[in-house]
Design a protein around this motif. Sequence first.
Motif, mmCIF file in Angstrom:
data_model
loop_
_atom_site.group_PDB
_atom_site.id
_atom_site.type_symbol
_atom_site.label_atom_id
_atom_site.label_comp_id
_atom_site.label_asym_id
_atom_site.label_seq_id
_atom_site.Cartn_x
_atom_site.Cartn_y
_atom_site.Cartn_z
ATOM 1 N N PRO A 19 0.906 -1.277 -0.060
ATOM 2 C CA PRO A 19 -0.032 0.007 -0.066
ATOM 3 C C PRO A 19 0.680 1.420 0.031
ATOM 4 N N HIS A 20 0.676 2.147 -0.926
ATOM 5 C CA HIS A 20 1.358 3.286 -0.904
ATOM 6 C C HIS A 20 0.327 4.460 -1.360
ATOM 7 N N HIS A 21 -0.992 4.308 -1.280
ATOM 8 C CA HIS A 21 -1.798 5.563 -1.436
ATOM 9 C C HIS A 21 -1.776 6.820 -0.805
ATOM 10 N N ARG A 22 -1.124 6.632 0.507
ATOM 11 C CA ARG A 22 -0.873 7.757 1.059
ATOM 12 C C ARG A 22 0.411 8.383 1.396
ATOM 13 N N LEU A 23 0.940 7.634 0.765
ATOM 14 C CA LEU A 23 2.745 7.897 0.879
ATOM 15 C C LEU A 23 2.956 9.391 -0.055
ATOM 16 N N ASN A 24 3.500 10.021 0.792
ATOM 17 C CA ASN A 24 3.780 11.559 -0.042
ATOM 18 C C ASN A 24 5.047 11.234 -0.691
ATOM 19 N N PRO A 34 13.912 12.078 4.123
ATOM 20 C CA PRO A 34 12.718 11.584 4.134
ATOM 21 C C PRO A 34 12.565 10.185 4.875
ATOM 22 N N ILE A 35 11.677 9.893 5.680
ATOM 23 C CA ILE A 35 11.515 8.862 6.517
ATOM 24 C C ILE A 35 10.077 8.153 6.500
ATOM 25 N N VAL A 36 10.020 7.056 6.683
ATOM 26 C CA VAL A 36 8.720 6.401 7.059
ATOM 27 C C VAL A 36 8.857 5.494 8.226
ATOM 28 N N LEU A 37 7.855 5.659 8.918
ATOM 29 C CA LEU A 37 7.459 5.285 10.573
ATOM 30 C C LEU A 37 6.677 3.825 10.245
ATOM 31 N N VAL A 38 7.260 2.834 11.028
ATOM 32 C CA VAL A 38 6.603 1.521 10.821
ATOM 33 C C VAL A 38 6.580 1.098 12.230
ATOM 34 N N ALA A 39 5.244 0.856 12.645
ATOM 35 C CA ALA A 39 5.071 0.090 13.950
ATOM 36 C C ALA A 39 4.773 -1.178 13.810
ATOM 37 N N CYS A 40 5.276 -1.842 14.329
ATOM 38 C CA CYS A 40 4.868 -3.587 14.615
ATOM 39 C C CYS A 40 4.296 -3.943 15.563
ATOM 40 N N GLY A 41 3.397 -4.747 15.631
ATOM 41 C CA GLY A 41 2.455 -5.124 16.728
ATOM 42 C C GLY A 41 1.238 -6.032 16.625
ATOM 43 N N SER A 42 0.655 -6.245 17.806
ATOM 44 C CA SER A 42 -0.098 -7.009 17.574
ATOM 45 C C SER A 42 -1.330 -6.468 17.195
ATOM 46 N N PHE A 43 -1.777 -5.194 17.717
ATOM 47 C CA PHE A 43 -2.986 -4.520 17.288
ATOM 48 C C PHE A 43 -4.225 -5.317 17.630
ATOM 49 N N ASN A 64 12.728 18.600 16.447
ATOM 50 C CA ASN A 64 14.002 18.100 16.970
ATOM 51 C C ASN A 64 14.751 17.552 15.905
ATOM 52 N N THR A 65 14.553 17.240 14.679
ATOM 53 C CA THR A 65 15.203 16.253 13.731
ATOM 54 C C THR A 65 15.313 17.093 12.526
ATOM 55 N N ASP A 66 16.028 16.661 11.600
ATOM 56 C CA ASP A 66 16.116 17.160 10.183
ATOM 57 C C ASP A 66 15.398 15.998 9.354
ATOM 58 N N PHE A 67 14.459 15.142 10.041
ATOM 59 C CA PHE A 67 13.624 14.139 9.138
ATOM 60 C C PHE A 67 12.270 14.918 8.789
ATOM 61 N N GLU A 68 12.060 14.330 7.606
ATOM 62 C CA GLU A 68 10.606 14.693 7.066
ATOM 63 C C GLU A 68 9.730 13.346 6.956
ATOM 64 N N ILE A 69 8.765 13.228 7.678
ATOM 65 C CA ILE A 69 7.954 11.960 7.366
ATOM 66 C C ILE A 69 7.091 11.848 6.195
ATOM 67 N N VAL A 70 7.332 11.132 5.311
ATOM 68 C CA VAL A 70 6.519 11.054 4.251
ATOM 69 C C VAL A 70 5.585 9.831 4.194
ATOM 70 N N GLY A 71 5.562 9.013 5.453
ATOM 71 C CA GLY A 71 4.364 8.102 5.476
ATOM 72 C C GLY A 71 4.541 7.214 6.750
ATOM 73 N N GLY A 72 3.278 6.778 7.136
ATOM 74 C CA GLY A 72 3.468 5.940 8.345
ATOM 75 C C GLY A 72 2.553 4.624 8.138
ATOM 76 N N TYR A 73 2.995 3.481 8.624
ATOM 77 C CA TYR A 73 2.351 2.202 8.414
ATOM 78 C C TYR A 73 2.451 1.424 9.664
ATOM 79 N N LEU A 74 1.243 0.848 9.805
ATOM 80 C CA LEU A 74 0.969 -0.307 11.032
ATOM 81 C C LEU A 74 1.202 -1.605 10.321
#
Length: 277
Positions: A19-24, A34-43, A64-74
């Motif tokens: 899935p990448h429909h919301r990826l900037n 550019p960074i992507v955040l990934v959360a792994c878990g049971s949920f 606090n950083t020089d990162f730009e978040i371009v997407g987030g995933y569970l």
Amino acid sequence: MSSPESQSRFTYPSNYSFPHHRLNRVMRDSSKTPIVLVACGSFSPVTYLHLRMFEMAKDYCRQNTDFEIVGGYLSPVSDQYVKPGLLSAEHRVKMCTLAAEDTSSWLMIDPWEAFQSYQRTAVVLDHFDFELNNVLGGVQTADGEHRNVRVMLLAGSDLIGTMSQPGVWSQQDLDHILGRYGCFIIERAGTDVDQATDSLARWKHNIHIISQLIQNDVSSTKVRLFLRRGLSVRYLLPSAVVDYIEQNKLYVDEATAAEKEKEREMLATLSKKKATT
């Protein structure tokens, strides 16, 4: 584009597509990474705290950083990850999808990990790196310059606690996760983050600790306990997730022995807190 040789590193569920429909795909600030955040878990089930973690990380990155978040995933774990209260992957992926669609404009659910054999966290992060950079080709700046996306793990401080315990994680996986990728850790009550990070000092530059300015101790374990006792969980979870749980009569079965023990420990802790207030 990816080659058959590189694809052979990973197994894929049937009919899978990343899935990448919301990826900037175009960065706002070309001076950042550019960074992507990934959360792994049971949920099981996904809660507002799981979603809130992404927003806290977003604020932290901006300030606090020089990162730009371009997407987030569970990334929900596989059914083969044996854990008390783990509902089927089908239900967990559906609830996560409902939560993201109902509450966010930038979060996505990747079912790759959920619908196959158990995959180590290091391999899951490799999968995201491969899909984002080899398959999709990364992102671009406003003037068309290509940039690879850095994948980073997002988790609660209980994860860092386990990483600091000898023998729980392999040294190779720790070096891969914390050395190659890095992580954002949300502080939670009851975890000594400073002590944990001290034992992971060699990767400290890649470990970002985020304080909870508003404490939130909602957990999936507590939600399951409420549901089994017939108590309301509205406003602890997104409404669409609550509706799905009610429609499918989820989490109403008798708790396993392991879950009962966990619930006894949790109730004892709550009783102690009440006694001291």
